[in-house]
Enzyme design. Structure first.
Site, mmCIF file in Angstrom:
data_model
loop_
_atom_site.group_PDB
_atom_site.id
_atom_site.type_symbol
_atom_site.label_atom_id
_atom_site.label_comp_id
_atom_site.label_asym_id
_atom_site.label_seq_id
_atom_site.Cartn_x
_atom_site.Cartn_y
_atom_site.Cartn_z
ATOM 1 N N HIS A 59 39.022 5.503 85.585
ATOM 2 C CA HIS A 59 38.635 6.258 84.394
ATOM 3 C C HIS A 59 39.420 5.790 83.182
ATOM 4 O O HIS A 59 40.456 5.151 83.283
ATOM 5 C CB HIS A 59 38.842 7.763 84.602
ATOM 6 N N CYS A 60 38.861 6.104 82.040
ATOM 7 C CA CYS A 60 39.537 5.983 80.750
ATOM 8 C C CYS A 60 39.082 7.197 79.950
ATOM 9 O O CYS A 60 38.525 8.125 80.533
ATOM 10 C CB CYS A 60 39.220 4.649 80.067
ATOM 11 N N ALA A 61 39.285 7.202 78.680
ATOM 12 C CA ALA A 61 38.960 8.394 77.894
ATOM 13 C C ALA A 61 37.479 8.768 77.969
ATOM 14 O O ALA A 61 37.131 9.922 78.186
ATOM 15 C CB ALA A 61 39.380 8.208 76.437
#
EC number: 3.1.3.16
Length: 141
Positions: free
Chosen positions: A81-83
């Site tokens: 994941h990232c933002a």
């Protein structure tokens, strides 16, 4: 887009001939929306931080690891994941498919796009292009 996808699948397109602009065109094709999480490869998910922060959702997905830059065992279910879950995390998954499964960059993009809308930024695309060229030099794929 279809000609790039077909040519890549048949190994007729060398990544050195694909520009970042060509890759952006491929990325613009297909669906342009994303879920909070999608399984883009068996046991490999891309998503956003809302899922990363939701232990119950991770448990329901069977996720055993959240990517933190360390290499996990292949039998684990991994959530990357990232933002927002479309650029940085997608770039990491693309690099993984290229390095561990010997996909070309275009093949990796098309494979992930079957399951999730992604859009790595131009800086990441340049790095992925460089990786693609380096992998072709060293492995001859």
């Amino acid at each position: 887009y279809n000609s790039l996808q077909t040519a890549s699948h048949n190994n007729a397109v060398c990544p050195a001939t694909l520009s970042v602009k060509d890759l952006v065109r491929v990325l613009y094709g297909g669906k342009r929306f994303g879920n909070h999480v999608d399984e883009v490869w068996p046991n490999l998910f891309i998503g956003d931080m809302s899922v990363a922060n939701d232990r119950y959702s991770l448990w329901k997905l069977g996720v055993t690891h959240v990517l933190n830059g360390a290499h996990g065992k292949m039998h684990s279910r991994v959530f990357v994941h990232c933002a927002v879950g479309v650029s940085r995390s997608a770039s990491l998954v693309l690099a993984y498919l290229m390095i561990r499964h010997h996909y070309t960059l275009l093949e990796a993009i098309n494979k992930v796009k079957e399951r999730r809308w992604i859009f790595p930024n131009r800086g990441f695309l340049k790095q992925l292009c460089a990786l693609d060229m380096k992998l072709r030099q060293f492995t001859g794929y």
